[in-house]
Design an enzyme around this catalytic site. Structure first.
Site, PDB file in Angstrom:
ATOM      1  N   LYS A  48       3.567  11.872  17.780  1.00  0.00           N
ATOM      2  CA  LYS A  48       2.130  11.934  18.030  1.00  0.00           C
ATOM      3  C   LYS A  48       1.783  11.182  19.311  1.00  0.00           C
ATOM      4  O   LYS A  48       2.340  10.124  19.604  1.00  0.00           O
ATOM      5  CB  LYS A  48       1.352  11.330  16.863  1.00  0.00           C
ATOM      6  CG  LYS A  48       1.356  12.165  15.593  1.00  0.00           C
ATOM      7  CD  LYS A  48       0.429  11.556  14.558  1.00  0.00           C
ATOM      8  CE  LYS A  48       0.353  12.395  13.292  1.00  0.00           C
ATOM      9  NZ  LYS A  48      -0.593  11.811  12.311  1.00  0.00           N
ATOM     10  N   ALA A  54     -13.697  10.666   9.730  1.00  0.00           N
ATOM     11  CA  ALA A  54     -14.028   9.420   9.031  1.00  0.00           C
ATOM     12  C   ALA A  54     -13.662   8.204   9.868  1.00  0.00           C
ATOM     13  O   ALA A  54     -14.381   7.193   9.868  1.00  0.00           O
ATOM     14  CB  ALA A  54     -13.315   9.378   7.687  1.00  0.00           C
ATOM     15  N   GLN A  55     -12.536   8.273  10.589  1.00  0.00           N
ATOM     16  CA  GLN A  55     -12.120   7.116  11.367  1.00  0.00           C
ATOM     17  C   GLN A  55     -13.025   6.910  12.577  1.00  0.00           C
ATOM     18  O   GLN A  55     -13.237   5.768  13.000  1.00  0.00           O
ATOM     19  CB  GLN A  55     -10.667   7.261  11.796  1.00  0.00           C
ATOM     20  CG  GLN A  55     -10.062   5.988  12.349  1.00  0.00           C
ATOM     21  CD  GLN A  55     -10.335   4.755  11.517  1.00  0.00           C
ATOM     22  OE1 GLN A  55     -10.833   3.756  11.996  1.00  0.00           O
ATOM     23  NE2 GLN A  55     -10.033   4.833  10.228  1.00  0.00           N
ATOM     24  N   GLY A  96      -5.052   7.373  16.788  1.00  0.00           N
ATOM     25  CA  GLY A  96      -4.531   8.543  16.075  1.00  0.00           C
ATOM     26  C   GLY A  96      -3.027   8.605  15.926  1.00  0.00           C
ATOM     27  O   GLY A  96      -2.527   9.107  14.920  1.00  0.00           O
ATOM     28  N   ALA A  97      -2.282   8.123  16.914  1.00  0.00           N
ATOM     29  CA  ALA A  97      -0.820   8.233  16.854  1.00  0.00           C
ATOM     30  C   ALA A  97      -0.264   7.223  15.855  1.00  0.00           C
ATOM     31  O   ALA A  97      -0.261   6.025  16.112  1.00  0.00           O
ATOM     32  CB  ALA A  97      -0.217   8.003  18.233  1.00  0.00           C
ATOM     33  N   ASP A  98       0.184   7.736  14.712  1.00  0.00           N
ATOM     34  CA  ASP A  98       0.719   6.856  13.665  1.00  0.00           C
ATOM     35  C   ASP A  98       1.987   7.429  13.051  1.00  0.00           C
ATOM     36  O   ASP A  98       2.384   7.067  11.950  1.00  0.00           O
ATOM     37  CB  ASP A  98      -0.325   6.608  12.579  1.00  0.00           C
ATOM     38  CG  ASP A  98      -0.796   7.898  11.912  1.00  0.00           C
ATOM     39  OD1 ASP A  98      -0.359   8.991  12.346  1.00  0.00           O
ATOM     40  OD2 ASP A  98      -1.598   7.817  10.967  1.00  0.00           O
ATOM     41  N   LYS A 143       0.844  -1.193   0.000  1.00  0.00           N
ATOM     42  CA  LYS A 143       0.000   0.000   0.000  1.00  0.00           C
ATOM     43  C   LYS A 143       0.876   1.238   0.000  1.00  0.00           C
ATOM     44  O   LYS A 143       1.896   1.282   0.689  1.00  0.00           O
ATOM     45  CB  LYS A 143      -0.928   0.031   1.225  1.00  0.00           C
ATOM     46  CG  LYS A 143      -1.885   1.248   1.203  1.00  0.00           C
ATOM     47  CD  LYS A 143      -2.895   1.204   2.322  1.00  0.00           C
ATOM     48  CE  LYS A 143      -2.314   1.658   3.646  1.00  0.00           C
ATOM     49  NZ  LYS A 143      -3.359   1.818   4.678  1.00  0.00           N
TER      50      LYS A 143
END
Length: 326
Positions: free
Chosen positions: A229, A139-140, A223-225, A69
């Site tokens: 973060k 959206a998430q 959220g932390a990616d 991806k």
């Protein structure tokens, strides 16, 4: 030879949340059994544009699935009329390496991330969960709630976001797939007294305070990616059972990355990977008083497993376009 091109609309027509959960749970199980190859994400950082581009390859031997991806994260895209996250997935033949399909990966990414939260909660949350709190109404937030609704009988949903309009929009969308009462707020504390808390923001500072979290809560930290973060007060991690999706990725870009770098927690404070839990190598929740945290960074195995499910369904339905390749 030809490859199959599947647009975002083709992908949406080929993928339900139930199917996504099945595919991702199988992928986690394979990871736990050690039958996958998955290098850490590689990043290109565009500081000038507040964004990044990531490549994510994987091979799941048991599923005979492989591919890669390519995905961006640009938080400022909301003001440009574009999604924050956009992606393409390429599926390849493990036998020959030839590409078999190229498909839109934006919807797929949102769905597989929602599925991962549902799977984590299945193994780590209390069995009788009825209330969910969402920090972030994007959206998430929607797909996280969709996934949880497949696993639990949710009766009450609390949504917090800086924008009440986004909260109302998510509430309206959610009524299509969940029969529950809703409460909305701009104050994060208002949504933390719940069975399952989900954080889906791009924050670089803790948003959820330790004293807001009661015993028995399960938290999906989504959220932390990326490095730097974090959404949770590190004190929460100190008193929680912390399960990550991948040790290497979580260490450099997950919810644990900042507390680890600052010495607030140690690598030994990470309990297990979700794959180890799903594969029954280690138990999940042991009692109702545990606080559990799932640190989700997003894995290539989730994308490839889900893309394979999409590909097979699209072929059955006759969707997509065949394009010449060689």
């Amino acid at each position: 030879m030809e490859i199959l091109w599947l647009s975002e609309e083709d992908v949406k027509a080929s993928l339900s949340m139930e199917e996504t959960i099945e595919a991702v749970e199988e992928a986690f199980r394979e990871e736990g059994l050690g039958t996958v190859q998955m290098p850490p994400k590689s990043y290109l950082l565009y500081k000038k544009y507040n964004g990044d581009l990531r490549t994510m390859p994987a091979y799941l031997e048991g599923m005979e699935a492989t591919g890669v991806k390519v995905v961006n994260v640009h938080p400022d895209n909301r003001g440009r009329g574009l999604p924050t996250v956009m992606a393409l997935v390429v599926l390849n033949s493990p036998k020959t390496g030839a590409p078999t399909a190229v498909m839109g990966g934006t919807f797929l990414t949102s769905m597989r991330t929602g599925a991962s939260g549902a799977i984590a909660a299945k193994y780590l949350a209390r069995k009788n969960c009825r209330t969910v709190g969402l920090v972030g109404a994007g959206a998430q937030g929607k797909t996280q709630l969709m996934g949880l609704a497949e696993v639990f009988e949710i009766e009450n949903v609390k949504i917090a976001d800086v924008s009440l309009d986004r909260c109302r929009a998510l509430e309206e969308e959610a009524t299509a797939f969940i029969d529950a009462t809703f409460e909305i707020s701009t104050d994060i504390e208002d949504v933390c007294d719940v069975d399952i808390l989900v954080t889906t923001t791009p924050s670089r500072k803790p948003l959820v305070k330790d004293d807001w979290i009661r015993v028995g809560t399960h938290i999906n930290a989504i959220g932390a990616d990326a490095a730097g973060k974090e959404e949770l007060d590190p004190a929460i991690l100190k008193r929680a059972k912390v399960v990550v999706d991948d040790i290497v990725q979580a260490t450099h870009s997950g919810e644990v990355n900042v507390p680890l770098s600052e010495g607030v927690i140690a690598p030994g404070d990470i309990y297990a990977t979700i794959g180890e839990v799903v594969a029954r190598k280690v138990p999940g929740r042991k009692d109702d008083d545990e606080i559990t945290v799932f640190d989700s960074t997003g894995l290539a195995i989730q994308d490839v497993a889900t893309a394979l499910r999409v590909y097979r369904t699209a072929v059955e339905k006759g969707l997509g376009r065949r394009l010449p390749f060689l």
